[in-house]
Design an enzyme around this catalytic site. Structure first.
Site, PDB file in Angstrom:
ATOM      1  NE  ARG A 180      -3.676  -2.470   0.099  1.00  0.00           N
ATOM      2  CZ  ARG A 180      -3.409  -3.623  -0.509  1.00  0.00           C
ATOM      3  NH1 ARG A 180      -2.309  -3.747  -1.239  1.00  0.00           N
ATOM      4  NH2 ARG A 180      -4.215  -4.646  -0.403  1.00  0.00           N
ATOM      5  CB  SER A 206      -9.755  -1.993   3.515  1.00  0.00           C
ATOM      6  OG  SER A 206     -10.248  -3.237   3.066  1.00  0.00           O
ATOM      7  CD  GLU A 219      -6.067  -0.220   2.268  1.00  0.00           C
ATOM      8  OE1 GLU A 219      -6.837  -0.418   1.319  1.00  0.00           O
ATOM      9  OE2 GLU A 219      -5.594  -1.138   2.977  1.00  0.00           O
TER      10      GLU A 219
END
Length: 304
Positions: free
Chosen positions: A172, A221, A291
């Protein structure tokens, strides 16, 4: 004869004080001072070249993985999803997809053209540009595993091609040349059987619908998975499924999703994110990292 200082009018959509709640999957967020949807890459380059040097620029795709605070964004928001939406086969299993193409659309394009390995993209609720920026992933696949090269643009409208090796990529995270934004990806996929690839996409989308609250406003998410663990497991273990602050609630279906259960504000969602982080840290010792990208300014107490 003096040189002309005339700047061409943008061909795309330009709006002032545009409510970002219209453009985020959480359905919250204050106004963007300037909201711009380019007509195409050439139009975007001209628009950027005409901006003042110190202007704040924020890129927004489908508005997933994004929390815009209730006070809005004081700068310029660029939304490339309808103007930068071209895809093409380039031979040797390569596909060029512009930044505004949705990941699900790219997954279906690969399947129709007999390319395998792109099915995971159907599980990413965003655009190619956003997926490149954060190395988005789903169902065991990650974006940069397929990237051969990218095209970028800087704030002066200059377009460059850069090879994948010019970027440092992790879970990420993506680090590369400063001051540039992704406008297209060149990705390679192995040959596959069209019907099988299309069936894989259908199965993955069905699985997503079964395990995630896809019918309710969310950002996808919220937290990154810690090493060798899952954020959803930790949140659920702390008894936080269904916990609400105002209209913001931890999903009963998947604990790493926070939903807008009705009339949530961005402030309520942000407070709930902080509450989950504190509770998980207190009970498990794990510091959950977000995130989701949180941007903009908080609203004043009087709602301004």
């Amino acid at each position: 004869m003096a040189a002309s200082t005339h700047k061409p009018e943008p061909r795309g959509v330009l709006r002032l004080d545009e409510p970002m709640a219209r453009h985020t999957t959480w359905r919250v967020g204050g106004p963007a001072r300037v909201w711009y949807q380019p007509a195409d890459l050439e139009d975007l380059a001209a628009f950027l070249a005409a901006l003042a040097e110190g202007e704040e620029i924020v890129w927004v795709g489908l508005g997933s993985n994004l929390l815009v605070r209730d006070g809005g964004i004081p700068g310029v928001v660029i939304a490339p999803f309808s103007g930068l939406n071209r895809m093409e086969l380039q031979g040797d299993g390569q596909v060029r997809a512009e930044a505004g193409v949705s990941c699900a659309k790219l997954a279906r394009f690969c399947g129709r053209n007999g390319l395998a390995g792109g099915e995971f993209l159907a599980g990413i609720p965003g655009t190619v540009g956003g997926a490149l920026a954060m190395n988005a992933g789903a169902f065991g696949g990650e974006t940069w595993e397929r990237v051969v090269a990218v095209e970028t643009i800087d704030r002066h409208g200059r377009i460059r091609r850069r090879e994948a090796g010019e970027y440092r990529v992790g879970y990420r995270t993506v680090q590369g040349p400063a001051g540039e934004w992704f406008v297209a990806a060149h990705m390679r996929f192995p040959p596959g059987e069209t019907a099988a690839a299309q069936e894989n996409v259908r199965q993955l989308l069905a699985r997503r619908g079964e395990t995630q609250p896809t019918s309710q406003p969310s950002c996808g998410s919220v937290f990154r998975n810690p090493p060798n663990d899952h954020a959803a497991r930790l949140i659920e273990a702390c008894g936080l499924k269904g916990y609400c602050i105002g209209g913001a609630c931890v999903s009963d279906k998947h604990a790493n999703f926070i939903i807008n259960a009705g009339a949530a504000t961005a402030a309520e969602i942000e407070r709930l994110i902080g509450h989950v982080q504190r509770r998980v840290a207190e009970q498990t010792g794990v510091e959950l990292q977000t995130e989701v990208r949180i941007i903009g300014i908080a609203a004043t107490e009087d709602g301004a």
